[in-house]
Design a protein around this motif. Structure first.
Motif, PDB file in Angstrom:
ATOM      1  N   GLN A 145       0.975 -25.777  -4.986  1.00 39.13           N
ATOM      2  CA  GLN A 145       0.604 -25.441  -7.079  1.00 39.13           C
ATOM      3  C   GLN A 145       1.909 -26.219  -7.441  1.00 39.13           C
TER       4      GLN A 145
ATOM      5  N   SER B 212      -0.433 -29.334  -8.374  1.00 41.09           N
ATOM      6  CA  SER B 212      -1.424 -28.514  -8.872  1.00 41.09           C
ATOM      7  C   SER B 212      -0.843 -28.244 -11.182  1.00 41.09           C
ATOM      8  N   ASP B 213       0.869 -27.938 -10.615  1.00 37.82           N
ATOM      9  CA  ASP B 213       1.284 -27.474 -11.503  1.00 37.82           C
ATOM     10  C   ASP B 213       1.578 -29.466 -12.671  1.00 37.82           C
TER      11      ASP B 213
ATOM     12  N   VAL C 291      -3.709 -33.489  -8.769  1.00 38.21           N
ATOM     13  CA  VAL C 291      -4.887 -32.877  -7.819  1.00 38.21           C
ATOM     14  C   VAL C 291      -5.087 -32.793  -6.146  1.00 38.21           C
TER      15      VAL C 291
ATOM     16  N   GLU D 170      -3.632 -20.669  -4.929  1.00 38.08           N
ATOM     17  CA  GLU D 170      -3.716 -21.987  -4.911  1.00 38.08           C
ATOM     18  C   GLU D 170      -4.296 -23.297  -4.804  1.00 38.08           C
TER      19      GLU D 170
ATOM     20  N   ALA E 297      -7.265 -23.422  -5.254  1.00 39.69           N
ATOM     21  CA  ALA E 297      -7.820 -23.465  -6.634  1.00 39.69           C
ATOM     22  C   ALA E 297      -8.508 -24.814  -6.927  1.00 39.69           C
ATOM     23  N   ASP E 298      -7.340 -25.808  -7.686  1.00 40.75           N
ATOM     24  CA  ASP E 298      -7.797 -26.851  -7.559  1.00 40.75           C
ATOM     25  C   ASP E 298      -7.726 -28.326  -6.490  1.00 40.75           C
ATOM     26  N   ALA E 299      -7.713 -27.827  -5.581  1.00 38.02           N
ATOM     27  CA  ALA E 299      -7.431 -28.603  -3.914  1.00 38.02           C
ATOM     28  C   ALA E 299      -9.030 -29.008  -3.903  1.00 38.02           C
TER      29      ALA E 299
END
Lengths: 355, 300
Positions: A22, A25-26, A30, A48, A50-52
């Motif tokens: 997370q 991402s923050d 990526v 956490e 979701a964007d991985a």
């Protein structure tokens, strides 16, 4: 950012790994998440992730596939850093990555000294030349790496997971249902729940009216239930699954018993302290950092049972001792909580990597 | 990378000198991260004096229930420093006044010596002066055969085998590897035993630009010719402890040579037969006395 994980299932190291994913991402990166253990990866649906990009590896890979995978990742992505969380496959490839892509910074997070087998700490020390910084979550690990294994002090960063635990203090107040003694943890060999059951069979004679809770699931679940029946503990012992909130159990508990064979530093100890439950623990790992000296019991099973029985009885029957231990527990937990926190340390590290 | 230094001051009934010790610690050019005062159950105004320092950030007082002697006090203080996560314990008596650069010079001297020697060194000590600026007779370290090795390379440090506990910087790894001073010694020779024990890993260093003043009433070293009714109790510990050390940790002949040295000193001082007999008993007690060190455990 490239992450290496054991798997995407319940575990302290995995909980922390998800926080890091997370944080990546923050920080605008990526997360690419590799795992090397067969698993149904139940946590893949967690927010956490979701964007991985998730790459569950199926071992064994052929040598050429190793290179193809890693070269492909480094060609396709501008990898700003690598963070290894308990992933043997990635650990073993770090020297190759360091040789091939020497500018990519590499960190790992270590949680527990596997004193029987060496475990991840041993692998990390062996490939330490390829790692820029070892993040450790306990003072015991820091000392183990620096003093016992000779890792340079400047390569070891202590940052605890104390802030991963809810810290809201909820004073339990006088119990209306008698004394409650709890075990909270996975039902695995590491946690030795069978020792807790043996303790219960002794304590039920010492503390008539007390009740006991085993809170957790795991591979020893059937064995532990059978043992409970064999020891005729059914009327005093309650089993709770992980669907039941841990905080509810700790709210009810006067004493939490940690019977583990090995630990890093248990987050449950913090949670218990926040709920004003006294923690009585085997003297393993870095438990000494958060558990009152008098309430540490020897690791050996028979000595553990004898010492833990004595401490629980005193904690329940001697209000003065309980008060003294509770004050000392608060002091220790607060001192530990004042050490650097992993969240802030990681946030700063990732910011630096992504600069 | 910052290194945490905990100063450990062991005190017993020195209310008059303790404030100077603590004020000098607070005035270090390289600040001390934590000051731990171990009060060996003082019966004078020490608690009142220490209460004035209670509000100072970083100063902590540990009051023991009984007087455990200098040895017990240093063992307790070093253990607490270790448990508190200190990278170094800087240990000293309660009549030791550190010059402003004492700590900075210990740290830089030790670091430079380690670089030159390409190895870890187990302790660094200061030059100890008496109040008149002369060397303090009681606190001269024993040098190694190659004591000038680093001097000729331009470093202001000499290599030593042992020293007294008056401004000694002990790294964390030394405590982890060799444990703590022997509390059972109570007083005298605990410092020599400890520093000799830890030099199994390599020599210690005396940093010549790190200076402290030892405010003793008289500037005189240990001399068995000085034994009398008033001080026999201290010499008794000294004889027992050194006999134990020489017999169990050096060799039997060393213990006999020590007995000879004691005998010669007592004879020169015309010490009474009764006191000599008391010390002889202590010598034999030392042959049966062999305490083992405790090791600190990681907490923070």
């Amino acid at each position: 950012m490239l992450f290496g994980l054991h798997w995407l299932e319940l575990g302290g190291a995995e909980r922390w790994a998800l926080e890091c994913i997370q944080a990546a991402s923050d920080a605008g990166m990526v997360p690419i998440v590799l795992t090397d253990r067969p698993s149904t990866s139940p946590w893949v649906t967690r927010p956490e992730m979701a964007d991985a990009i998730f790459l569950p590896l199926t071992s064994p890979l052929e040598d050429s596939q190793d290179a193809a995978l890693l070269n492909g990742l480094f060609e396709r992505f501008d990898i700003r850093g690598i963070h290894v969380h308990h992933c043997t496959w990635l650990y073993e490839r770090l020297p190759w990555i360091r040789a091939r892509f020497p500018r990519v910074p590499i960190a790992d997070s270590l949680h527990i000294v596997e004193w029987r087998t060496g475990g991840f700490v041993d692998i990390a020390v062996r490939v330490s030349d390829a790692i820029d910084v070892h993040h450790v979550v306990s003072p015991q690990l820091r000392d183990y790496l620096i003093l016992d294994r000779g890792v340079p002090r400047e390569k070891v960063a202590l940052a605890t997971l104390a802030d991963l635990t809810p810290t809201t203090r909820t004073p339990a107040g006088p119990s209306t249902e008698g004394t409650t003694i709890a075990f909270v943890g996975r039902l695995t060999q590491q946690k030795r729940p069978y020792l807790f059951l043996r303790l219960v069979s002794r304590l039920r004679r010492d503390l008539p009216g007390a009740r006991f809770i085993v809170h957790g699931n795991g591979e020893l679940g059937d064995e532990i239930r059978a043992m409970s029946r064999r020891l005729r503990l059914g009327d005093v012992l309650e089993f709770r699954s992980v669907n039941h909130p841990v905080s509810a159990t700790l709210d009810e508990a006067d004493v939490l018993v940690i019977s583990s064979d090995n630990e890093g530093v248990t987050l449950t100890s913090f949670e218990a302290a926040a709920h004003d439950a006294l923690v009585i623990s085997a003297d393993v790992g870095s438990q000494r950092s958060v558990v009152v000296d008098d309430l540490l019991c020897p690791r050996h099973p028979l000595q553990f049972l004898s010492a833990a029985r004595d401490r629980v009885v005193t904690a329940v029957t001697d209000p003065a001792a309980r008060e003294r231990w509770a004050a000392e527990q608060r002091r220790k937990v607060d001192a530990f909580a004042a050490l650097p926190h992993a969240r802030a340390w990681t946030r700063d590290l990732y910011k630096e990597w992504n600069a | 990378m910052s290194l945490a230094v905990t100063a450990v001051v062991v005190t017993y009934n020195r209310a008059d000198k303790l404030p100077t010790v603590l004020d000098r610690l607070a005035a270090q050019s390289r600040p001390v991260d934590r000051v731990l005062v171990v009060d060996n159950a003082s019966t004078d105004d020490t608690p009142a004096v220490l209460s004035r320092y209670a509000d100072r950030p970083g100063v902590e007082v540990v009051r023991l229930d009984t007087n455990t002697g200098g040895a017990g006090g240093f063992a307790t203080g070093m253990r607490l420093a270790y448990e508190g996560g200190a990278d170094f314990a800087w240990i000293m008596d309660d009549d030791c006044y550190a010059e402003p650069d004492a700590l900075a010079e210990l740290l830089s001297g030790l670091e430079a010596a380690e670089k030159q020697m390409n190895m870890r060194l187990p302790f660094a000590c200061s030059v100890v002066e008496w109040v008149d600026g002369d060397v303090c007779e009681m606190n001269n370290p024993g040098t190694t055969w190659d004591w000038g090795r680093l001097l000729v390379r331009g470093l202001p440090v000499v290599l030593v085998e042992y020293c007294s506990f008056v401004s000694v910087l002990v790294p964390r790894w030394t405590m982890a590897q060799f444990g703590l001073p022997l509390s059972e010694y109570f007083i005298w020779f605990d410092d020599q035993e400890y520093t000799r024990r830890v030099t199994a890993a390599g020599p210690g260093v005396q940093c010549l630009q790190s200076r402290v003043i030892h405010d003793l009433p008289v500037n005189r070293g240990v001399n068995f010719a000085d034994v009398n009714e008033a001080n026999i109790w201290k010499f008794a510990y000294g004889v027992r402890n050194e006999a134990s050390y020489q017999w169990h940790h050096v060799d039997k002949a060393a213990a006999l040579r020590f007995a000879q040295r004691v005998h010669r000193g007592l004879k020169e001082g015309h010490v009474s037969r009764r006191l000599r007999l008391q010390l002889a008993k202590k010598f034999f007690e030392g042959l049966r006395f062999d305490p083992k060190p405790e090791f600190p455990k990681t907490v923070l």
